[in-house]
Every structure is written in C-alpha cells, then in structure tokens.
Design a protein around this motif. Structure first.
Motif, PDB file in Angstrom:
ATOM      1  N   LEU A 112      -2.984   0.236  -8.746  1.00 21.11           N
ATOM      2  CA  LEU A 112      -2.228  -0.496 -10.063  1.00 21.11           C
ATOM      3  C   LEU A 112      -1.045  -1.272  -9.540  1.00 21.11           C
ATOM      4  CD1 LEU A 112      -2.485   2.318 -12.603  1.00 21.11           C
ATOM      5  CD2 LEU A 112      -3.984   0.544 -12.423  1.00 21.11           C
ATOM      6  N   GLY A 113      -0.539  -0.917  -8.414  1.00 23.77           N
ATOM      7  CA  GLY A 113       0.439  -1.986  -8.041  1.00 23.77           C
ATOM      8  C   GLY A 113       0.045  -3.257  -7.598  1.00 23.77           C
ATOM      9  N   ALA A 114      -1.066  -3.125  -6.964  1.00 24.48           N
ATOM     10  CA  ALA A 114      -1.823  -4.383  -6.377  1.00 24.48           C
ATOM     11  C   ALA A 114      -2.117  -5.227  -7.521  1.00 24.48           C
ATOM     12  CB  ALA A 114      -2.827  -3.970  -5.539  1.00 24.48           C
ATOM     13  N   MET A 115      -2.559  -4.741  -8.708  1.00 25.49           N
ATOM     14  CA  MET A 115      -3.064  -5.350  -9.769  1.00 25.49           C
ATOM     15  C   MET A 115      -1.600  -5.922 -10.539  1.00 25.49           C
ATOM     16  SD  MET A 115      -5.821  -2.917 -11.676  1.00 25.49           S
ATOM     17  CE  MET A 115      -6.004  -3.841 -13.129  1.00 25.49           C
ATOM     18  N   ALA A 116      -0.737  -5.270 -10.559  1.00 23.08           N
ATOM     19  CA  ALA A 116       0.720  -5.508 -11.229  1.00 23.08           C
ATOM     20  C   ALA A 116       1.149  -6.835 -10.644  1.00 23.08           C
ATOM     21  CB  ALA A 116       1.613  -4.459 -11.425  1.00 23.08           C
ATOM     22  N   VAL A 117       1.040  -6.823  -9.375  1.00 28.09           N
ATOM     23  CA  VAL A 117       1.629  -7.730  -8.713  1.00 28.09           C
ATOM     24  C   VAL A 117       1.084  -9.116  -8.746  1.00 28.09           C
ATOM     25  CG1 VAL A 117       1.127  -8.383  -6.175  1.00 28.09           C
ATOM     26  CG2 VAL A 117       2.992  -6.695  -6.745  1.00 28.09           C
ATOM     27  N   ALA A 118      -0.081  -9.160  -9.372  1.00 27.37           N
ATOM     28  CA  ALA A 118      -0.967 -10.284  -9.393  1.00 27.37           C
ATOM     29  C   ALA A 118      -0.532 -11.172 -10.597  1.00 27.37           C
ATOM     30  CB  ALA A 118      -2.335 -10.156  -9.238  1.00 27.37           C
ATOM     31  N   THR A 119       0.094 -10.313 -11.362  1.00 29.71           N
ATOM     32  CA  THR A 119       0.446 -10.892 -12.830  1.00 29.71           C
ATOM     33  C   THR A 119       1.872 -11.614 -12.923  1.00 29.71           C
ATOM     34  OG1 THR A 119       1.415  -8.908 -13.637  1.00 29.71           O
ATOM     35  CG2 THR A 119      -0.860  -8.995 -13.782  1.00 29.71           C
ATOM     36  N   ARG A 120       2.160 -12.217 -13.971  1.00 28.45           N
ATOM     37  CA  ARG A 120       3.285 -12.668 -14.495  1.00 28.45           C
ATOM     38  C   ARG A 120       4.454 -11.470 -14.756  1.00 28.45           C
ATOM     39  NH1 ARG A 120       0.183 -16.597 -17.142  1.00 28.45           N
ATOM     40  NH2 ARG A 120       0.565 -15.274 -19.027  1.00 28.45           N
ATOM     41  N   ALA A 121       3.934 -10.472 -15.390  1.00 27.44           N
ATOM     42  CA  ALA A 121       4.766  -9.408 -15.901  1.00 27.44           C
ATOM     43  C   ALA A 121       5.081  -8.550 -14.689  1.00 27.44           C
ATOM     44  CB  ALA A 121       4.213  -8.657 -17.028  1.00 27.44           C
ATOM     45  N   ARG A 122       4.271  -8.424 -13.679  1.00 25.32           N
ATOM     46  CA  ARG A 122       4.750  -7.505 -12.468  1.00 25.32           C
ATOM     47  C   ARG A 122       5.628  -6.245 -12.731  1.00 25.32           C
ATOM     48  NH1 ARG A 122       6.475 -12.934  -9.333  1.00 25.32           N
ATOM     49  NH2 ARG A 122       4.436 -13.554  -8.927  1.00 25.32           N
ATOM     50  N   ASP A 123       6.818  -6.007 -12.419  1.00 28.53           N
ATOM     51  CA  ASP A 123       7.437  -4.912 -12.689  1.00 28.53           C
ATOM     52  C   ASP A 123       7.344  -4.090 -13.862  1.00 28.53           C
ATOM     53  OD1 ASP A 123      10.300  -6.706 -11.008  1.00 28.53           O
ATOM     54  OD2 ASP A 123       8.606  -5.671 -10.130  1.00 28.53           O
ATOM     55  N   LEU A 124       7.130  -4.962 -15.078  1.00 26.45           N
ATOM     56  CA  LEU A 124       7.193  -4.558 -16.250  1.00 26.45           C
ATOM     57  C   LEU A 124       5.760  -3.743 -16.429  1.00 26.45           C
ATOM     58  CD1 LEU A 124       8.284  -7.423 -18.881  1.00 26.45           C
ATOM     59  CD2 LEU A 124       9.607  -5.235 -18.256  1.00 26.45           C
ATOM     60  N   LEU A 125       4.625  -4.358 -15.597  1.00 24.16           N
ATOM     61  CA  LEU A 125       3.571  -3.851 -15.991  1.00 24.16           C
ATOM     62  C   LEU A 125       3.200  -2.355 -15.389  1.00 24.16           C
ATOM     63  CD1 LEU A 125       1.318  -5.222 -17.839  1.00 24.16           C
ATOM     64  CD2 LEU A 125       0.488  -6.009 -15.772  1.00 24.16           C
ATOM     65  N   LEU A 126       3.602  -2.217 -14.233  1.00 24.37           N
ATOM     66  CA  LEU A 126       3.387  -1.114 -13.544  1.00 24.37           C
ATOM     67  C   LEU A 126       3.478   0.038 -14.272  1.00 24.37           C
ATOM     68  CD1 LEU A 126       2.002   0.198 -10.948  1.00 24.37           C
ATOM     69  CD2 LEU A 126       4.132  -0.094  -9.950  1.00 24.37           C
ATOM     70  N   PRO A 127       4.661   0.341 -14.904  1.00 18.83           N
ATOM     71  CA  PRO A 127       4.667   1.639 -15.592  1.00 18.83           C
ATOM     72  C   PRO A 127       3.559   1.744 -16.651  1.00 18.83           C
ATOM     73  CG  PRO A 127       6.918   0.590 -15.286  1.00 18.83           C
ATOM     74  CD  PRO A 127       5.898  -0.263 -14.908  1.00 18.83           C
ATOM     75  N   LEU A 128       3.456   0.698 -17.230  1.00 17.44           N
ATOM     76  CA  LEU A 128       2.551   0.826 -18.431  1.00 17.44           C
ATOM     77  C   LEU A 128       0.784   1.182 -18.134  1.00 17.44           C
ATOM     78  CD1 LEU A 128       3.550  -2.386 -20.420  1.00 17.44           C
ATOM     79  CD2 LEU A 128       4.372  -0.101 -21.048  1.00 17.44           C
ATOM     80  N   LEU A 129       0.660   0.531 -16.878  1.00 18.10           N
ATOM     81  CA  LEU A 129      -0.698   0.715 -16.423  1.00 18.10           C
ATOM     82  C   LEU A 129      -0.786   2.302 -15.954  1.00 18.10           C
ATOM     83  CD1 LEU A 129      -1.318  -2.581 -14.574  1.00 18.10           C
ATOM     84  CD2 LEU A 129      -2.219  -1.728 -16.670  1.00 18.10           C
ATOM     85  N   PHE A 130       0.208   2.496 -15.213  1.00 16.82           N
ATOM     86  CA  PHE A 130       0.312   3.807 -14.615  1.00 16.82           C
ATOM     87  C   PHE A 130       0.410   5.176 -15.493  1.00 16.82           C
ATOM     88  CE2 PHE A 130       0.584   6.518 -11.030  1.00 16.82           C
ATOM     89  CZ  PHE A 130       1.440   7.510 -11.255  1.00 16.82           C
TER      90      PHE A 130
END
Lengths: 212, 195, 238
Positions: free
Chosen positions: A146-164
């Motif tokens: 999921l970290g690899a996915m989050a890093v490809a987006t604009r939201a990055r650090d915001l997104l990882l906890p939400l996905l995880f």
C-alpha cells in the motif's frame, strides 16, 4: 534463484539506505516508547491484561505505519523507482525486498518495545511473541504494498493510514486473540492464513502498481 | 527496432502527445527536438517502456533488459556511493564481470577517485556522468537519452561525444535535445515535435 | 471517423436490455417488494411490525456484496484483458456498493434501535463487517481522487478493488474470531425462521434490489460514458 538474488540486492540497498540515513529506526523506537507513556496516562489505574494487550497492538500498528510511510521515500523523492522498474527483474522483487527490509526495522523496534512493555505493563508470553512474528509479516507485506500505491498519489502520507487500517483489522484480531486466550492456536493459524493469502495477492499484483 | 503509430498520450484533460509516428531502425540515431512542453520527455518515456500511451501503438524489438534510459533525473540513490549504486544496477541487470565493467566505466567518466563517496556530495555534472555510467553499464542495444547534455560540464560533454561516436552504428539511439546542431554529425533522422 | 452520438440513449445501449425497460422493471419489482414486505409477510411474534426492515436490510447487504464482487470482476478484466471500459465499470460498481453499504449501516442501525434500544451493536457480525468494508471502500475513493485519470489510476483502483474482495471473507472470519476474545454479548439481530410467505417476500425484495442496483449501475455508467463522449467531441472540435 535469480529472483532471490534480485531480492537480496534490493533489500541490501534498502538496509544500506537506512543505515546511512539513520532516521526511521530511531524514530520508531522513540515513538513506541512515547506511546506507552501516553497509554499510562490514558488508561485507568491497574488496567487488565486484555486492555494493555490491545494497546500494545495499537502501538505496534502505528509504529509500523510510521516506518511504512518512510519506506518508499527515496524512490519517490529521487524518482529512482523508474530505475528499478526499467531493470529486467520481476517487479514483485521490489515489493518483496522492501517488505523484508521494513520487517527488519519493525523487528528491531520491537526488540526494544516488547521488553519496555513488559516493564511498564505486563509480561509478554510465548504466544504473544509468536503473534508478533506472524503479525509483522502481514503488516509489512500489505503495508509495503500500500505504501507503493500511496507514494504514486498526490495525497501520499495522508493516504497510507486510510488504505492500511481496514486491512490491518484482521491482523489486530488475530494478534490480540493469540496474546490473550488460553489456546492461541486458532488465532495464530488465522494470522498465518492472512499472511499467506495477502502475500500471494501482493506478490501477484505488484507489477500493476509500479508499471503503467 | 522501434515502431510507433499514431501515438498519443494524455494526462487527465491535458493532451501531451498526438498522432506521433516513429520508425527507428536498428543502428539508427534519431534526434527528437521541440520546444519545452512539446512532449519530448513523455515520448521518450513511452519508448523506454516507462509509460503506456493512451492512443496508438508502439512495438519494440528489444527486451526490457536491453534498453538504457537516461531521464531528467539521474536515477541514482544519493545516500549511496557511486560504487554501491552501480553494484545494485549491475546485479539487477545480471552483468557478467560486474566489477571490471563498473571499474572501467567509472574510470572512463572520471569518477574512479570518488567512487567511495556518497552521490549527495557530487556536483551536478558528476552526478550526470554517473547516470551515464548507469545507462551504459549493461551495454544496452537501445539507448533512450533525454537531453543528456543538460547537466553536463564541458569535460563531461566531451566524454559523451566520444561515447556516442564510439557506439554510433553499433547501437540504436533515441535522443531528445535542445541543441540539434551538436548531434548533427551523428543523426540519421530527426523528429520535430510541435508544442 | 464519424462523431459518435452523444445522447444517453446511444451511450446506454451497452447490452440488449435498454435503460427505460430496465427502469420500468425496477419500479415494478420494488413496488411489489414493498407491498409484500408491508402487507403480505406475516408479523413477527417477538419484534412486531418493525422487524420487516429485515427484508430490506439483508437484501441490501447481499446486493452490496454483489456490487463489490462485480467491481472485483471488472478490475480483474482490466488487468487481465486490458479492457479500457472495465475501469469505469469497476468504479461504478464500487460506487453502487458503497451506496448500498451505507444503506445497510442505516437500516441495521434503525433495526438495532428498534430491537434493543441502541443505535449500534458491535455483536452484529454483518454490521461490523459492513463498517470495515465502508472504511475500506471510502479509502478507494480517496485513492482514486488523488490520482490523475490515466492507466495508473485504473491499475491502482483495480488492484485495490481486488484486495477488497479478498478482505470480505477474511474480515468476516476475523469478526467471528473476535467474539471469542471478549465474552459474547446477548444482543443480536435475528431474522425470522424462513418458510412460506417469509421466503417468498425475501426473494422478491432481494431480486427487486438486485435489479434496482443494476439499473442504477447502468444509469451511472451511461452518464459517465456520456461525459467521456462529450469530452472527446470537445477535443475534436477544438
């Protein structure tokens, strides 16, 4: 065999990077210690074993999130992921190597965290250690992916906890269960099943996360 | 070696490439020119395999491991040394006689003395020279270079000229540049992109 | 290349069943379902009239699962067959799934309040599962909205949708296991014993909601395709 050599080369690179930067691991250790102190003030006097075990796993989960958020930072900031994707190796090797490296960091942080927990709250049994091992595998496999996915987006650090976090709920159930009940076999088995299932899904689909 | 038909690429609403046709024969040297924002980088990334077009087709006669790509970023890890970076890529590309080849390239591009220092301490020209080492490391059949002269100092530019001269005809080149005049002696074809 | 027609009718004709026919069918089925639920099905001895919400609650839940499964199937088709329309279909399925999932949470909450006087029951496996899935698929939208449209967004969305479908059974197992850690609480949401008119009513409401979901899916899909066509036309004219 070449696959595992690729994984080895990549994991070596990740470990080297952390050794040079020396920021993620100390931060994780400090974080988990601080979280324990916060727990003391947030919990009632002499909390039950179930309550503190639950909080142990919350602490581990968020410490892991801290480390996972940093996992793909060099690849993102320096665009080096392009270089890895261009290489002829299987793309899933990138995921596996990164997971193993993150697993090493998480384990290193827990080497400090678990004794600290035993000192502050309750002693840690063998079942809990087994749960830690199995849960770590799941956390790192899914979290790195999921970290690899989050890093490809604009939201990055915001997104990882939400996905995880939604995906981490079964891990918490298995881990807390194994730490608390008298016969932890069922929960440890569940954790192992989770690990196997999601490791396969991650391994099979990482290709689509990094390559267009 | 590389055939593209009616290639198009859009990012959301923005159309960056439209109706590009490209024919690059083995041993050819194609120079891509165009103003900023005309899609040179996007085109090269698609040709190298880093991006997929949204319209049109592209066919490559080489496998992924035989392509060397130099983008605007050097694609090296700043916290690792030159040697460690090339060792990593050497292993990933499964290069035979890795040590010798790395040593040879570092020496050719004047980086042998600083091979044990972290890339973060290099100048921009040195980093670009290391990037060139990375690109040439696995002796690729197709070289896709995006404005390689940009970050190079005069000495580095001369080294690159010498390298191009040596490989011209034996390897296939796809270059984007702002200075087509410099590459005129090498070029076998030219593709001009409009903004 | 002749410009494709940019009407909802032209765009919506992706299968033999036309949109108006589908909409009419849904209307008929949903009306029938409502009639059956409120007038035909027998009143429950314990919970009374309010228990009828069960028919919708369970039907909506199954429909939501179907949407998520559909999303995963389209995601798989995107990654395997490279069908460009599959990304849009997968997205619309997830969207429908989240809408129906929200309805599950709402109907479940209402049912819990009526039955036990509380707005939320951690002991209801179905409710907790849908809460987890709700969080998961909301994150899907966050993921999608923080990416520019393109092959990468399609790929990442598809992979995430596939994760979702793996998560459903795993979460369900986890929630069942979790009950043994904490002493199980008495409160649960019980459906009636199936039989006779109850079964008929349930089947009608289930079919009605599935058809409704499919109709909404087709409408939204057509709407999104229309947007795409208009964008294409604007490009051609520009």
């Amino acid at each position: 065999m070449r696959y595992f050599r690729d994984v080895g080369a990549l994991a070596r690179k990740d470990l080297l990077l952390e050794l040079r930067a020396r920021d993620t691991l100390p931060a994780m250790v400090l974080f988990v210690a601080a979280v324990f102190v916060v727990f003391h003030f947030a919990l009632p006097e002499s909390p039950s074993r179930l309550e503190t075990v639950g909080l142990l796993w919350v602490a581990i989960l968020f410490t892991a999130l801290l480390g996972l958020g940093r996992a793909f930072v060099p690849e993102r900031e320096q665009r080096t992921l392009d270089g890895l994707v261009l290489a002829p190796c299987d793309r899933s090797a990138i995921w596996l190597a990164k997971s193993l490296a993150t697993l090493a960091f998480l384990a290193a942080a827990e080497v400090v965290a678990l004794p600290l927990y035993a000192i502050f709250f309750h002693r840690v049994g063998g079942a809990t250690i087994a749960a830690v091992v199995l849960a770590d595998i799941g956390i790192c496999a899914v979290g790195t992916f999921l970290g690899a996915m989050a890093v490809a987006t604009r939201a990055r650090d915001l997104l990882l906890p939400l996905l995880f976090l939604p995906l981490a709920i079964p891990i918490v159930v298995g881990a807390v269960g194994a730490s608390v009940v008298d016969s932890p076999g069922r929960y440890l088995g569940f954790l192992a099943l989770y690990d196997a299932l999601f490791a396969v899904v991650c391994w099979a689909s990482f290709e689509y996360v990094v390559a267009e | 070696m590389l055939v593209a038909r009616r290639l198009g690429k859009r990012f959301g609403e923005k159309r960056v490439l439209r109706g590009i046709d490209l024919d690059l024969a083995t041993g050819g040297f194609l120079v891509v020119t165009g103003p900023n924002g005309s899609g040179k980088t996007t085109l090269l990334r698609i040709c190298a395999g880093l991006a997929q077009p949204t319209e049109g087709t592209i066919e490559r006669a080489v496998s992924r491991g035989a392509i060397g790509y130099l983008g605007h970023e050097p694609l090296v890890y700043r916290e690792l040394t030159a040697l460690e970076n090339l060792e990593l890529y050497g292993r990933l590309y499964r290069i035979a006689e890795r040590r010798e080849r790395i040593g040879m390239l570092l020496e050719r591009f004047g980086l042998w003395e600083v091979r044990h220092e972290r890339v973060a301490s290099y100048s921009r020209g040195m980093t670009q020279r290391l990037a060139l080492c990375r690109v040439l490391l696995h002796d690729p059949e197709l070289l896709v270079l995006d404005e390689p002269y940009n970050a190079l100092d005069e000495a580095g530019a001369e080294l690159l000229d010498a390298q191009l001269a040596e490989l011209r005809g034996e390897r296939t080149f796809l270059l984007a540049t702002h200075e087509p005049a410099r590459l005129a002696p090498f070029a076998s074809g030219r593709l001009a992109l409009a903004a | 290349m002749s410009a494709p027609a940019a009407t909802i009718g032209a765009v919506g004709r992706t299968s033999r069943i036309t949109l108006p026919a589908l909409a009419a069918t849904s209307l008929v089925l949903v009306t029938t379902a409502i009639v059956f639920v409120f007038f035909v099905a027998p009143t429950d001895a314990n919970q009374g009239f309010s228990q009828r919400i069960f028919y919708f609650h369970v039907s909506i839940a199954i429909t939501a699962y179907a949407c998520f499964a559909g999303a995963a199937w389209q995601a798989f088709r995107l990654l395997w067959k490279r069908d460009p329309l599959a990304d849009l279909k997968s997205y619309v399925c997830v969207h429908q799934g989240v809408i129906f999932g929200t309805l599950v949470l709402i109907t479940g909450s209402i049912w819990a309040k009526i039955s036990w006087g509380r707005w939320w029951l951690w002991s209801s496996d179905q409710l907790v599962l849908f809460l987890v899935l709700f969080l998961f698929y909301c994150a899907y939208f966050m993921l999608r909205f923080s990416l520019d449209p393109g092959p990468q967004r399609a790929n990442l969305s598809a992979v995430y949708a596939l994760f979702g479908v793996v998560l459903i059974p795993v979460s369900f197992a986890a929630i069942r296991l979790a009950k043994d850690i904490i002493h199980p609480v008495v409160f649960t949401l019980h459906g009636p014993n199936f039989g006779g008119w109850i079964l008929v009513t349930y089947c009608i409401s289930q079919v009605a909601l599935l058809v409704l979901a499919y109709t909404l899916y087709r409408v939204e899909l057509a709407g999104k395709q229309l947007d795409g066509r208009i964008r294409e036309l604007r490009e051609v004219l520009a």
